[in-house]
Design a protein around this motif. Structure first.
Motif: not given
Length: 172
Positions: A66-73, A75-84, A110-112
């Motif tokens: 789960a962590i690696e999947e969210a991290d991959a998103r 790194r791919a610039g899918r900020e909202g998907e990864a944050a969720r 992502h500068g947050r």
């Protein structure tokens, strides 16, 4: 299911890292994760992101997947998907330091910066993850242009661990 030819997952599956000596001791979920990620960082191509998502759905109790999947998103610039995904993991496993660190890295990426301190709250000061959490706090404070606070945090973080790299000698 075969990996699409030319995808990062297919390249990783052919790599020596995918045939790690202790692969037989890994769960099927972790073995597949290793094959998808190979020896490198998180993939950015959409096919591999899709394969990671499918793996996370098949292995819902594997935190590392789960962590690696969210991290991959992330790194791919899918900020909202990864944050969720990080937030959902945090609700499911609220005291898991690895999730807190992954989310904090995502926020920094992502500068947050203003959200990093709250994200790191589950990391106990005596945890093996405390040093990385402390340096993420330094980064977040500097990102907020709070340089005096960042310097003080860096002094505290240096008592936990000093990051080393090619620019620092082993004696430093």
């Amino acid at each position: 299911r075969a990996l699409p030819e030319g995808s990062a997952g297919a390249r990783a599956a052919r790599s020596p890292a995918a045939a790690a000596p202790d692969a037989e001791r890994l769960s099927p979920c972790r073995s597949e994760l290793l094959a998808l990620l190979g020896g490198g960082g998180a993939p950015r191509d959409s096919v591999t992101l899709g394969l990671l998502r499918a793996l996370a759905e098949r292995c819902p109790d594997d935190r590392r997947v789960a962590i690696e999947e969210a991290d991959a998103r992330s790194r791919a610039g899918r900020e909202g998907e990864a944050a969720r995904r990080f937030l959902a993991m945090g609700e499911r496993w609220p005291q898991e330091p690895a999730i807190a660190l992954g989310y904090a890295r995502h926020l920094v990426r992502h500068g947050r910066f203003e959200m990093v301190a709250a994200a790191l709250a589950p990391v106990p000061p005596t945890s093996p993850f405390a040093a990385e959490a402390a340096w993420l706090e330094v980064t977040a404070l500097a990102g907020q242009l709070r340089f005096t606070a960042a310097a003080a945090a860096a002094r505290r973080a240096a008592t936990l661990a000093v990051p080393r790299g090619p620019y620092l000698s082993a004696a430093t």
